[in-house]
Enzyme design. Structure first.
Site, mmCIF file in Angstrom:
data_model
loop_
_atom_site.group_PDB
_atom_site.id
_atom_site.type_symbol
_atom_site.label_atom_id
_atom_site.label_comp_id
_atom_site.label_asym_id
_atom_site.label_seq_id
_atom_site.Cartn_x
_atom_site.Cartn_y
_atom_site.Cartn_z
ATOM 1 N N HIS A 113 -3.762 4.618 4.307
ATOM 2 C CA HIS A 113 -4.903 3.693 4.307
ATOM 3 C C HIS A 113 -6.098 4.339 3.609
ATOM 4 C CE1 HIS A 113 -7.895 0.824 5.567
ATOM 5 N NE2 HIS A 113 -8.568 1.773 6.175
ATOM 6 N N ARG A 154 0.875 -1.180 0.000
ATOM 7 C CA ARG A 154 0.000 0.000 0.000
ATOM 8 C C ARG A 154 0.909 1.225 0.000
ATOM 9 N NH1 ARG A 154 -2.327 1.087 5.442
ATOM 10 N NH2 ARG A 154 -0.991 2.915 5.313
ATOM 11 N N TYR A 173 3.154 5.498 11.987
ATOM 12 C CA TYR A 173 3.425 4.083 12.285
ATOM 13 C C TYR A 173 4.373 3.371 11.323
ATOM 14 C CZ TYR A 173 -0.460 3.686 8.941
ATOM 15 O OH TYR A 173 -1.269 3.810 7.847
HETATM 16 C C1 LIG Z 1 -15.323 -5.469 10.859
HETATM 17 C C2 LIG Z 1 -14.480 -4.260 10.655
HETATM 18 N N1 LIG Z 1 -13.632 -3.869 11.626
HETATM 19 C C3 LIG Z 1 -12.884 -2.771 11.471
HETATM 20 C C4 LIG Z 1 -12.958 -2.032 10.328
HETATM 21 C C5 LIG Z 1 -12.120 -0.782 10.184
HETATM 22 N N2 LIG Z 1 -11.094 -0.995 9.150
HETATM 23 C C6 LIG Z 1 -11.280 -0.583 7.889
HETATM 24 S S1 LIG Z 1 -10.053 -1.052 6.880
HETATM 25 C C7 LIG Z 1 -9.215 -1.791 8.145
HETATM 26 C C8 LIG Z 1 -7.917 -2.480 7.857
HETATM 27 C C9 LIG Z 1 -8.057 -3.487 6.769
HETATM 28 O O1 LIG Z 1 -6.821 -4.021 6.440
HETATM 29 P P1 LIG Z 1 -6.669 -5.078 5.290
HETATM 30 O O2 LIG Z 1 -7.649 -6.182 5.443
HETATM 31 O O3 LIG Z 1 -5.243 -5.446 5.224
HETATM 32 O O4 LIG Z 1 -7.096 -4.296 3.961
HETATM 33 P P2 LIG Z 1 -6.449 -2.980 3.331
HETATM 34 O O5 LIG Z 1 -7.212 -1.823 3.902
HETATM 35 O O6 LIG Z 1 -5.017 -2.961 3.658
HETATM 36 O O7 LIG Z 1 -6.700 -3.068 1.858
HETATM 37 C C10 LIG Z 1 -9.916 -1.658 9.339
HETATM 38 C C11 LIG Z 1 -9.452 -2.150 10.648
HETATM 39 C C12 LIG Z 1 -13.870 -2.460 9.339
HETATM 40 N N3 LIG Z 1 -14.033 -1.789 8.186
HETATM 41 N N4 LIG Z 1 -14.618 -3.555 9.523
#
Ligand SMILES: Cc1ncc(C[n+]2csc(CCOP(=O)(O)OP(=O)(O)O)c2C)c(N)n1
Ligand SMILES: [Mg+2]
Lengths: 345, 402
Positions: free
Chosen positions: B300, B296, B309
């Site tokens: 985010h 990435r 971080y």
């Molecule tokens: C059930 C849930 N918990 C928390 C979140 C908040 N949240 C949004 S994206 C994220 C991180 C996701 O990381 P990853 O699965 O690696 O996907 P990326 O965003 O890196 O594409 C979090 C904790 C959410 N959307 N849904």
């Protein structure tokens, strides 16, 4: 000539700090962790990042990675392990990133957290706090603006509270952490960093009890109506009362603070004088806390009521795309409109 | 394809595990290496330097990718990146409420998306704008979600592209169910009408119960489902090591299906591996897990501040593995494209972005009555009453009542 009186308040050491709700929560967490080494903070991104709202800012740095856990990404995991940690003697404070993401953990909350004490004839205590940023008005995408508190208030075995100002944020969080029952702690996210709500928090004061509602604005002998609310809508109602006062209408405003158990005695007392009640909440109205309030008030204050209990709430729809949220959320005008309807009944 | 297990920490039998929160210096170094290098089992057809590496297993899946096709993939990635950057800029200018950038993940998304057939189905999370593009969903149709005027409204069936899912992991079970349906309806087999489903999720998502259950369901029902995990090394502020001891692709083995890791910044590799996986699924050998090892490169979302971080050094390392640059180098060196082509693509990307921008600035706000629509399949008397009451309340303002 008398010497100028030296201030006894050394600002650096002062027990009074001017804080936002967000900073007050942070300080409250810090105090709770200092007071009891069994208090641990756990959730997604609560460590280095300090949480997406920065409520846990600096805690991992000061208390270490054993007491501030950046957990794997799973809410059922966060809450389920918090239950186990509590059984082992810890006092976990879980952060759910946004209220819309609590549902993967709903099973653990409803099946274990809420029932263990009952199922074990009181032999097992689960002093877990789940902090939940909730409510709308931040222009967010789906699942980031909801108000699911009624689902938890509906669940026996859970205690549910919500703060609306920095002083409560500071004290209520610490009180929730020392409570031996599980507490769902709902935080009005759009007010976290509101400079307008900054308030002097006296960390040496004696806090009010946690499970008590509070009359925030007295209406006086000629009070026209009572507004009862909690969390993010408290500010809306206080503003509405100020506006009504300018038009010569005096309104009482009650902040529930505790949503389960409900402390409705101050509401009954007020309604017996005003004869009119408007209950305000961002949550949808069907089968909600405002339904419960309406039912109990009509039961207790039937002969005092001059109008039916009216409600100003979110509509019975999913939370809309946020370009439409101004229509969904109770605002000053909708509250005053309801007051007018109650007065014209 | 069985793969030997690779333990990042600790080695089995190497004594008690270090506590998750306190890695040894060796583990820190191993972790750092693991997040920039994909390891010995990484499938790669095009190196960061633009060199084509032969692969006995996967070359057969890209025999049709000649210079023209490669130019097409290059063009896709440039357009997608340009649109992504434009959307990011528009968020900064207040035109969008938020943007979820895909910068750095163009190859994983375009490569896997282009592997799909029209009759296949894709279940995205929320960052898959590049996949959307390959499914024929206009970038403009994505903007409503981020401008907060709607929750997404493209023609899901026509495009074979499910709504975005924000709740981490939810869509994985939904995709498993959809793929079970394909199987139940006899769409799995050797004929030309065979179908498959692909499901996208992140490294962080692999911790969610829904994702594990999705693995179990798809396996038990032999569902034609490709689990496409984009490991971009971060789940907001948490590195992938917070979610797993094993490299993610090796988890598949425990569920009883193949898992492999592809260089997620290699569009040709992603295309080949995904075509292979979809073929396996269509023929009844599903499910399959693909871990696309990528990065990435931006925050985010536009509300995130990665400087809190992670080190910028990490980004600098990954810049050398840029998914677009390696295709450009390969095309230039092999004579597959000349400067005019690259200039033309850039010019086209500028027009693409300008159109997007123009569209975004002119998007109307939804009318208040929209709020009450489509809660149920039939009109609801309760909501009809709430709508009428609210609209007449609003009309009162027009009449100057307030
Ligand atoms: C059930 C849930 N918990 C928390 C979140 C908040 N949240 C949004 S994206 C994220 C991180 C996701 O990381 P990853 O699965 O690696 O996907 P990326 O965003 O890196 O594409 C979090 C904790 C959410 N959307 N849904
Ligand atoms: Mg990720």
């Amino acid at each position: 000539m008398a010497a100028p009186v030296k201030s006894t308040v050394d600002t650096a050491m002062s027990s009074v700090q001017n804080l936002t709700i967000g900073k007050a929560l942070n300080l409250g967490l810090r105090r709770a962790m200092e007071a009891d080494s069994k208090v641990i903070v756990m959730g997604e991104d609560v460590g280095k990042l300090g949480g997406v709202f920065r409520i846990t800012d600096g805690l991992q740095k000061d208390f270490g990675e054993h007491r501030v856990l950046d957990t794997p990404l799973a809410e059922s995991g966060i809450i389920g392990t918090a239950v186990g940690l509590a059984v082992r003697g810890f006092r976990p404070v879980c952060e759910i990133q946004f209220e819309g993401f609590i549902f993967p953990g709903f099973d653990q909350i409803s099946s274990q957290l809420a029932k263990l004490h009952y199922r074990t004839q009181g032999k097992v205590k689960v002093p877990v706090v789940i902090r939940v940023p909730y409510g709308g008005g931040i222009g967010a995408v789906e699942h980031h603006s909801e108000s699911p508190e009624s689902l938890f208030a509906h669940t026996p075995g859970l205690r549910v509270v919500s703060c609306s100002n920095p002083v409560d944020a500071y004290w209520m969080l610490q009180q929730a952490i020392t409570c031996d029952d599980p507490v769902l702690f709902f935080e009005p996210k759009r007010l976290y960093h509101s400079g307008a709500l900054k308030a002097a928090v006296d960390t040496t004061a004696t806090p009010e009890p946690l499970f008590a509602s509070r009359v925030l604005r007295q209406g006086g002998v000629d009070a026209a109506a009572t507004l009862v609310t909690y969390g993010p809508s408290v500010k809306v109602c206080l503003d509405a009362a100020t506006a009504a006062a300018e038009e010569g209408k005096s309104l009482e405003v009650i902040d529930l603070r505790t949503l389960s158990p409900l402390d409705l005695e101050p509401v009954f007392e007020s309604v017996r004088r005003t004869g009119r009640l408007v209950a305000v909440s961002e949550a949808s109205s069907e089968s909600s806390l405002t339904s419960e309030i309406a039912a109990r008030v009509q039961q207790e204050c039937f002969y005092s009521l001059e109008a039916p209990v009216l409600r100003v709430t979110g509509f019975d729809t999913p939370y809309p795309p946020s370009k439409l949220e101004e229509h969904f959320l109770p605002d000053l005008d909708r509250v005053l409109h309801a007051v007018d309807r109650a007065l014209a009944w | 394809m069985p793969s030997p297990e690779q333990w990042t920490r600790p080695e089995p039998g190497a004594g008690p595990a270090a506590t998750a929160a306190e890695p040894t210096p060796e583990q820190v170094i191993a972790g750092l290496r693991a997040t920039t290098e994909g390891g010995a089992e990484l499938t790669q057809l095009l190196t960061p330097e633009g060199e084509r590496i032969p692969s006995a297993m996967f070359d057969p899946y890209v025999t049709d990718v000649d210079a023209e096709a490669l130019r097409g993939l290059y063009r896709d990635m440039v357009l997608v990146r340009r649109a992504d950057r434009e959307a990011n800029a528009m968020q900064r200018q207040g035109q969008l409420g938020i943007w979820v950038p895909l910068l750095g993940q163009e190859a994983a998304q375009v490569g896997s998306g282009r592997a799909l057939q029209a009759r296949d189905m894709a279940f995205p999370s929320y960052r898959e704008h590049g996949v959307a593009y390959t499914r024929g969903v206009d970038f403009r149709e994505l903007l409503g979600i981020f401008r907060c005027t709607d929750h997404g409204g493209w023609d899901f069936q026509r495009h074979g592209f499910h709504p975005y899912t924000i709740v981490i992991g939810n869509q994985v079970l939904n995709a498993a169910g959809y793929a079970m349906g394909q199987k139940f309806e006899g769409k799995v087999g050797d004929d030309d009408n065979a179908e498959a489903t692909i499901c996208y999720f992140g490294d962080g998502a692999t911790s969610q119960g829904d994702v594990h259950e999705g693995f179990v369901w798809a396996a038990v029902y032999d569902a034609p489902l490709v689990f496409f995990c984009q490991n971009n090394q971060w789940a907001i502020s948490e590195p992938t090591e917070r979610q797993s001891r094993l490299p993610l692709y090796q988890r598949a083995r425990g569920y009883g299906f193949p898992g492999l890791r592809v260089d997620g910044n290699d569009v040709l590799g992603c295309l080949a591996v995904t075509r292979w996986a979809l073929d396996e699924c269509r023929r009844g050998n599903g499910p399959v897990l693909i871990e696309a090892f990528t990065y990435r490169m931006d925050a985010h979302t536009t509300t995130d501040d990665p400087s809190r971080y992670r080190l910028s050094d990490e980004l600098e390392v990954w810049k050398h593995k840029d998914p677009i640059e390696r295709v450009r180098v390969h095309l230039a060196r092999s004579g597959g494209a000349d400067q005019t082509f690259f200039d033309d693509v850039d010019a086209e990307a500028d027009r693409f972005a300008a159109e997007l921008r123009d569209f975004c600035f002119n998007m109307p706000d939804p009318p208040p009555e929209r709020l009450f629509e489509n809660v149920y399949s039939e009109p609801s008397p309760v909501l009809d009453a709430q709508r009428e009451e609210y609209l007449s309340y609003l009309a009162g303002f027009g009449a100057g009542e307030h």
